[in-house]
Design a protein around this motif. Structure first.
Motif, PDB file in Angstrom:
ATOM      1  N   VAL A  40       0.772  -1.196   0.064  1.00 36.33           N
ATOM      2  CA  VAL A  40      -0.183  -0.117  -0.038  1.00 36.33           C
ATOM      3  C   VAL A  40       0.867   1.103   0.124  1.00 36.33           C
ATOM      4  CG1 VAL A  40      -1.763   1.358   1.094  1.00 36.33           C
ATOM      5  CG2 VAL A  40      -1.954  -1.381   1.090  1.00 36.33           C
ATOM      6  N   PHE A  41       1.973   1.172   0.644  1.00 41.13           N
ATOM      7  CA  PHE A  41       3.000   2.285   0.851  1.00 41.13           C
ATOM      8  C   PHE A  41       3.784   2.862  -0.379  1.00 41.13           C
ATOM      9  CE2 PHE A  41       2.109   1.769   5.447  1.00 41.13           C
ATOM     10  CZ  PHE A  41       1.644   3.094   5.641  1.00 41.13           C
ATOM     11  N   TYR A  42       4.228   1.475  -1.230  1.00 41.82           N
ATOM     12  CA  TYR A  42       4.934   1.576  -2.392  1.00 41.82           C
ATOM     13  C   TYR A  42       4.690   2.967  -3.372  1.00 41.82           C
ATOM     14  CZ  TYR A  42       7.250  -2.880  -1.734  1.00 41.82           C
ATOM     15  OH  TYR A  42       7.876  -3.818  -1.216  1.00 41.82           O
ATOM     16  N   PRO A  43       3.484   2.928  -3.869  1.00 42.16           N
ATOM     17  CA  PRO A  43       2.888   3.901  -4.724  1.00 42.16           C
ATOM     18  C   PRO A  43       2.769   5.441  -3.868  1.00 42.16           C
ATOM     19  CG  PRO A  43       1.407   2.242  -4.969  1.00 42.16           C
ATOM     20  CD  PRO A  43       2.236   2.170  -3.756  1.00 42.16           C
ATOM     21  N   LEU A  44       2.457   5.265  -2.418  1.00 43.24           N
ATOM     22  CA  LEU A  44       2.476   6.611  -1.618  1.00 43.24           C
ATOM     23  C   LEU A  44       3.724   7.326  -1.701  1.00 43.24           C
ATOM     24  CD1 LEU A  44      -0.341   7.821  -0.310  1.00 43.24           C
ATOM     25  CD2 LEU A  44       0.512   6.832   1.591  1.00 43.24           C
ATOM     26  N   VAL A  45       4.712   6.301  -1.312  1.00 42.11           N
ATOM     27  CA  VAL A  45       6.086   6.973  -1.239  1.00 42.11           C
ATOM     28  C   VAL A  45       6.487   7.630  -2.580  1.00 42.11           C
ATOM     29  CG1 VAL A  45       8.314   6.356  -1.161  1.00 42.11           C
ATOM     30  CG2 VAL A  45       6.915   5.123   0.394  1.00 42.11           C
ATOM     31  N   ALA A  46       6.006   7.072  -3.859  1.00 45.30           N
ATOM     32  CA  ALA A  46       6.302   7.648  -5.103  1.00 45.30           C
ATOM     33  C   ALA A  46       5.545   8.966  -5.113  1.00 45.30           C
ATOM     34  CB  ALA A  46       6.103   6.846  -6.069  1.00 45.30           C
ATOM     35  N   PHE A  47       4.445   9.091  -4.788  1.00 43.76           N
ATOM     36  CA  PHE A  47       3.783  10.434  -4.669  1.00 43.76           C
ATOM     37  C   PHE A  47       4.456  11.524  -3.945  1.00 43.76           C
ATOM     38  CE2 PHE A  47       0.194  13.118  -2.767  1.00 43.76           C
ATOM     39  CZ  PHE A  47       0.091  13.898  -3.896  1.00 43.76           C
ATOM     40  N   VAL A  48       4.521  11.165  -2.583  1.00 41.81           N
ATOM     41  CA  VAL A  48       5.069  12.079  -1.705  1.00 41.81           C
ATOM     42  C   VAL A  48       6.693  12.556  -2.058  1.00 41.81           C
ATOM     43  CG1 VAL A  48       6.049  12.182   0.507  1.00 41.81           C
ATOM     44  CG2 VAL A  48       3.881  11.147   0.289  1.00 41.81           C
TER      45      VAL A  48
ATOM     46  N   LEU B  85       9.376  11.978 -14.941  1.00 42.66           N
ATOM     47  CA  LEU B  85       9.197  12.121 -13.664  1.00 42.66           C
ATOM     48  C   LEU B  85       7.744  12.080 -13.298  1.00 42.66           C
ATOM     49  CD1 LEU B  85      11.806  14.745 -12.660  1.00 42.66           C
ATOM     50  CD2 LEU B  85      11.984  12.259 -12.881  1.00 42.66           C
ATOM     51  N   ASN B  86       6.788  11.367 -13.938  1.00 37.55           N
ATOM     52  CA  ASN B  86       5.151  11.454 -13.816  1.00 37.55           C
ATOM     53  C   ASN B  86       4.783  10.145 -14.003  1.00 37.55           C
ATOM     54  OD1 ASN B  86       5.626  11.269 -16.755  1.00 37.55           O
ATOM     55  ND2 ASN B  86       4.884  13.195 -16.858  1.00 37.55           N
ATOM     56  N   ASP B  87       5.568   9.186 -13.787  1.00 36.98           N
ATOM     57  CA  ASP B  87       4.916   7.791 -13.878  1.00 36.98           C
ATOM     58  C   ASP B  87       4.336   7.373 -12.784  1.00 36.98           C
ATOM     59  OD1 ASP B  87       6.252   7.737 -16.474  1.00 36.98           O
ATOM     60  OD2 ASP B  87       7.646   6.008 -15.798  1.00 36.98           O
ATOM     61  N   TRP B  88       4.428   8.233 -11.449  1.00 37.89           N
ATOM     62  CA  TRP B  88       3.799   7.716 -10.146  1.00 37.89           C
ATOM     63  C   TRP B  88       2.246   7.936 -10.212  1.00 37.89           C
ATOM     64  CZ3 TRP B  88       0.712  11.616  -8.455  1.00 37.89           C
ATOM     65  CH2 TRP B  88       0.794  12.847  -8.857  1.00 37.89           C
ATOM     66  N   ILE B  89       1.690   8.646 -11.442  1.00 37.58           N
ATOM     67  CA  ILE B  89       0.488   8.806 -11.507  1.00 37.58           C
ATOM     68  C   ILE B  89      -0.359   7.521 -11.679  1.00 37.58           C
ATOM     69  CG2 ILE B  89      -1.449   9.891 -12.659  1.00 37.58           C
ATOM     70  CD1 ILE B  89       0.555  12.166 -13.502  1.00 37.58           C
ATOM     71  N   ILE B  90       0.132   6.449 -12.451  1.00 37.71           N
ATOM     72  CA  ILE B  90      -0.462   5.328 -12.754  1.00 37.71           C
ATOM     73  C   ILE B  90       0.032   4.088 -12.170  1.00 37.71           C
ATOM     74  CG2 ILE B  90      -1.388   5.925 -15.007  1.00 37.71           C
ATOM     75  CD1 ILE B  90       1.549   3.732 -15.071  1.00 37.71           C
ATOM     76  N   LEU B  91       1.099   4.398 -11.078  1.00 38.78           N
ATOM     77  CA  LEU B  91       1.627   3.279 -10.449  1.00 38.78           C
ATOM     78  C   LEU B  91       0.563   2.666  -9.601  1.00 38.78           C
ATOM     79  CD1 LEU B  91       4.503   2.344 -10.015  1.00 38.78           C
ATOM     80  CD2 LEU B  91       4.823   3.754  -7.788  1.00 38.78           C
ATOM     81  N   PRO B  92      -0.298   2.796  -8.842  1.00 43.42           N
ATOM     82  CA  PRO B  92      -1.238   2.123  -8.105  1.00 43.42           C
ATOM     83  C   PRO B  92      -2.226   1.193  -8.983  1.00 43.42           C
ATOM     84  CG  PRO B  92      -1.562   4.410  -7.624  1.00 43.42           C
ATOM     85  CD  PRO B  92      -0.739   4.341  -8.728  1.00 43.42           C
ATOM     86  N   PHE B 276      11.010   0.792  -7.545  1.00 43.88           N
ATOM     87  CA  PHE B 276      12.682   1.393  -7.522  1.00 43.88           C
ATOM     88  C   PHE B 276      12.624   2.247  -9.040  1.00 43.88           C
ATOM     89  CE2 PHE B 276      16.990   0.546  -8.205  1.00 43.88           C
ATOM     90  CZ  PHE B 276      17.643   1.091  -6.738  1.00 43.88           C
ATOM     91  N   VAL B 277      11.997   1.703  -9.918  1.00 43.11           N
ATOM     92  CA  VAL B 277      12.421   2.301 -11.235  1.00 43.11           C
ATOM     93  C   VAL B 277      11.676   3.713 -11.198  1.00 43.11           C
ATOM     94  CG1 VAL B 277      11.231   2.411 -13.707  1.00 43.11           C
ATOM     95  CG2 VAL B 277      12.078   0.148 -12.799  1.00 43.11           C
ATOM     96  N   VAL B 278      10.446   3.821 -10.825  1.00 49.91           N
ATOM     97  CA  VAL B 278       9.825   5.064 -10.597  1.00 49.91           C
ATOM     98  C   VAL B 278      10.762   6.229  -9.556  1.00 49.91           C
ATOM     99  CG1 VAL B 278       7.530   6.398 -10.045  1.00 49.91           C
ATOM    100  CG2 VAL B 278       7.444   4.242 -11.606  1.00 49.91           C
ATOM    101  N   ILE B 279      10.909   5.592  -8.579  1.00 50.48           N
ATOM    102  CA  ILE B 279      11.445   6.539  -7.515  1.00 50.48           C
ATOM    103  C   ILE B 279      13.002   6.840  -7.580  1.00 50.48           C
ATOM    104  CG2 ILE B 279      11.862   7.049  -5.084  1.00 50.48           C
ATOM    105  CD1 ILE B 279       9.563   5.539  -4.513  1.00 50.48           C
ATOM    106  N   VAL B 280      13.860   5.964  -8.018  1.00 47.20           N
ATOM    107  CA  VAL B 280      15.201   5.984  -8.027  1.00 47.20           C
ATOM    108  C   VAL B 280      15.751   6.110  -9.528  1.00 47.20           C
ATOM    109  CG1 VAL B 280      17.293   5.041  -7.251  1.00 47.20           C
ATOM    110  CG2 VAL B 280      15.319   4.800  -5.988  1.00 47.20           C
ATOM    111  N   LEU B 281      15.345   4.972 -10.298  1.00 48.86           N
ATOM    112  CA  LEU B 281      16.042   4.955 -11.694  1.00 48.86           C
ATOM    113  C   LEU B 281      15.421   5.819 -12.742  1.00 48.86           C
ATOM    114  CD1 LEU B 281      16.546   1.061 -11.794  1.00 48.86           C
ATOM    115  CD2 LEU B 281      18.169   2.705 -11.003  1.00 48.86           C
ATOM    116  N   MET B 282      14.367   6.282 -12.682  1.00 41.85           N
ATOM    117  CA  MET B 282      13.834   7.320 -13.570  1.00 41.85           C
ATOM    118  C   MET B 282      14.589   8.553 -13.604  1.00 41.85           C
ATOM    119  SD  MET B 282      12.129   5.860 -15.860  1.00 41.85           S
ATOM    120  CE  MET B 282      10.514   6.186 -16.563  1.00 41.85           C
TER     121      MET B 282
END
Lengths: 64, 609
Positions: A40-48, B85-92, B276-282
């Motif tokens: 649940v936290f994975y995407p949330l961390v990305a958003f924050v 830097l906007n891949d987070w939107i569709i991550l869930p 990891f791809v979305v937060i670190v590698l991208m």
């Protein structure tokens, strides 16, 4: 100046939240519990992370 | 576009040729790990998250990325990074829905998913659209690299393209997905290293960070583009086309990316990999590919480059200016790495669709696996050839960036709409899916000839460019409307357990073949021994170890070499068949051979489900 930032995080945020709502409303509750909090936290961390990055970047660029 | 102006030194050419040979040999080495179509397409479903994450980045970064983002960086500054830097939107949507659905349903291809979720007609249509999408990408990537290398090697476009296609085709022919993953890992490292090397040398050439940032205007320092102008790089245009349509297409519709995630040992590894791809590698990849343009802009401001420097050539111009002999060749090798790591994924994907959705469905469906493996290997060669033949066609476009944008904008929204609604809305019907692909595509095509229809969705973007970037929003809305309206007038499909988010739990049971064991447990280390049972795919475990793992007979178990840096290359997976009184895990000979594991050595054992 701040309009793209607001659009990104409001419109993007709404789409992002819909992803969460679908997960919590449609996925089997026992599965959600069993998979634990971490996913649940994975995407949330990305958003924050990106919200803060963009916020501080905006403040730096505009000198505010 | 094809003016030949030779740059670089002899040493640079040697570096590039050495790189070509090294990558071909390295990739071909992994042919020994490919004995079945499951290995060829999915690498045997055994890899660790970090390996797939790194290789995914190499796939995202195509050769066109260096050119495209450096050009955008030169013209529009740091906001050129927004696409990464906007891949987070569709991550869930990916983590909670699409990834577990495709993994647990054992779907071999996206068209196959479409047949199981909808019907054969939808599968056929999806096959055609996805093949166009993939083959088009191969052509665009080959063209971009050909154009860049033509500048330094002084050879005509086509021979350059053919050499690159032959090298990728050879290692892919032998090694399949495993070769793709490992060469991509290496190439990800090379392209990031080269990108940062260029950045460091560029800053040094400028005289420090103060000169760099001082050379960027306020607009060039912003993280996001301006809201609705200029029309070719506005925030809303990029938001809808890049962040929403293209990113969704990349993670949900790109067969190559899907296969990459299916090569992981478990869904949980996939969740870790994509996060990891979305937060670190991208962000890292973004700096590596776009900094050439940022440096170029600062160099113009500091009088190092003339004001009329061509934006389209800025990456090569800056690299040639700041890099010493040999290093320039290394940076060009990185450009090649970016191409190969994207093209090999696409070709492997074309091969999978060729076998699963065309050959097996329409030509021969009862052959042994060895036969399909041969067919897959030859389709990889044929796909490389088609990509080469497409290069002159794409070369007729004035701007690669525009050609790429038009291509993706035209075909992706109907597919993306069907995939998302198919996976997340149980009620979505087969007829509605077909209508969305057919009628939705017609709407998109109509908007190409009559762009004024997009005006209500334009957010104030000038119609000057034909609403190229706002077309994505128009297309998603119209395709969504067609899908919803058609759904309420047609019959939904029953028996789709495991294919929609509502029934992922059932999908897990179908995947395993019995009730799943979700009790949390941590991997353990123990000694590996050969089982005395004369059975294939036999796995035994000591009772005490089984208690620690909270695993029961019939549960899925994963055994890997204790050295993490193999990334699962040496591993085996199966069902626990029996318990015993030892402190070891015992495998049958076929599993030990397949996993290339060593008897009497320590291994890591993990419960999967």
């Amino acid at each position: 100046m701040w309009k793209p930032f607001l659009y990104q995080h409001i419109v993007g945020g709404i789409i992002f939240i819909i992803g969460y709502l679908l997960y919590f409303s449609k996925t089997d509750k026992t599965l959600i519990r069993a998979q634990g909090r971490s996913i649940v936290f994975y995407p949330l961390v990305a958003f924050v992370f990106y919200f803060l990055i963009n916020l501080f970047w905006m403040l730096w660029a505009t000198g505010e | 576009m094809n003016n030949v102006t030779q740059l670089g030194t002899q040493l640079d050419y040697i570096v590039i040729i050495f790189y070509f040979l090294a990558i071909m040999l390295f990739g071909s080495y992994f042919g020994r790990f490919t004995t079945t179509t499951k290995d060829f397409f999915f690498g045997g479903q055994r890899f660790s998250w970090w390996l797939i994450a790194a290789s995914c980045v190499a796939t995202v970064v195509g050769s066109y990325s260096f050119i495209k983002y450096s050009t955008a960086g030169f013209n529009f500054g740091l906001s050129s990074s927004t696409g990464y830097l906007n891949d987070w939107i569709i991550l869930p949507f990916f983590i909670f829905g699409w990834l577990p659905i495709i993994y647990y349903s054992r779907t071999g291809s996206i068209p196959e998913y479409f047949e199981r979720r909808f019907n054969k007609n939808v599968r056929l249509m999806a096959t055609i659209i996805i093949l166009l999408y993939l083959i088009g990408y191969v052509g665009i990537n080959l063209l971009t690299l050909g154009v860049a290398l033509t500048k330094i090697l002084g050879v005509p476009l086509m021979p350059t393209v053919i050499i690159i296609a032959v090298i990728s085709g050879i290692y892919l022919h032998f090694g399949g997905q495993t070769a793709v993953i490992f060469t991509d890992l290496l190439q990800a490292f090379i392209l990031v290293l080269a990108g940062f090397l260029l950045f460091g040398l560029g800053i040094y050439h400028l005289g420090g960070f103060n000169q760099f940032f001082g050379g960027l205007s306020l607009i060039h320092k912003m993280p996001l583009p301006q809201y609705n102008s200029p029309h070719q790089f506005s925030f809303v245009g990029l938001f809808w086309q890049d962040a929403i349509a293209n990113t969704t297409a990349f993670y949900f519709m790109n067969q190559g990316v899907m296969m990459r995630f299916l090569s992981l040992k478990s869904v949980h590894e996939g969740r870790k990999a994509v996060t990891f791809v979305v937060i670190v590698l991208m962000p890292i990849a973004m700096i590596a590919i776009a900094n050439g343009g940022w440096l170029g802009r600062a160099m113009v401001a500091n009088g190092i480059l003339p004001p009329d420097t061509s934006p389209n050539d800025i990456f090569v111009t800056v690299a040639n200016l700041v890099a010493k002999p040999g290093i320039f060749g290394f940076i060009m090798a990185a450009l090649t790495a970016a191409l190969m790591s994207t093209v090999d994924t696409l070709i492997n994907a074309i091969s999978a669709i060729g076998v699963n959705d065309i050959y097996k469905v329409y030509i021969k469906n009862d052959a042994p696996d060895k036969h399909y493996l041969k067919v897959a290997q030859w389709i990889a060669i044929i796909a490389s050839l088609i990509g080469v033949l497409l290069v002159p066609i794409f070369n007729s476009f004035n701007s690669i960036y525009v050609a790429h944008a038009m291509f993706t904008a035209a075909i992706t929204p109907p597919m993306v709409t069907v995939i998302i609604l198919g996976a997340f809305w149980k009620r979505f019907t087969p007829t509605a899916a077909l209508a969305t692909l057919g009628v939705g595509s017609l709407f998109v095509l109509y908007s190409l000839f009559e762009p004024s229809i997009i005006t209500p969705f334009s957010h104030g973007v000038s119609p000057e460019g034909g609403f190229k970037y706002m077309r994505a929003l128009f297309s998603l809305v119209t395709c969504g409307a067609v899908a919803i309206i058609a759904t309420y007038f047609t019959q939904e499909k029953k028996d789709i357990d495991g294919l929609v988010i509502d029934s992922i739990h059932k999908g897990m049971e179908i995947f395993k073949g019995s009730k799943v064991n979700l009790a949390p447990s941590k991997p353990i280390k123990c000694k590996l021994a050969l089982s005395k049972e004369n059975k294939e795919a036999h796995i035994e475990l000591g009772t005490a170890l089984a208690d620690k793992l909270k695993i029961n007979i019939g549960d899925m178990i994963y055994i890997r070499d204790k050295r993490w840096w193999y990334g699962g290359l040496k591993s085996a997976q199966g069902k626990l068949n029996a318990l015993n009184n030892t402190e070891e895990v015992l495998l049958s000979k076929d599993l030990i051979d397949y996993g290339r594991l060593n008897i009497n050595e320590e291994v890591v054992v993990e419960k999967i489900l």
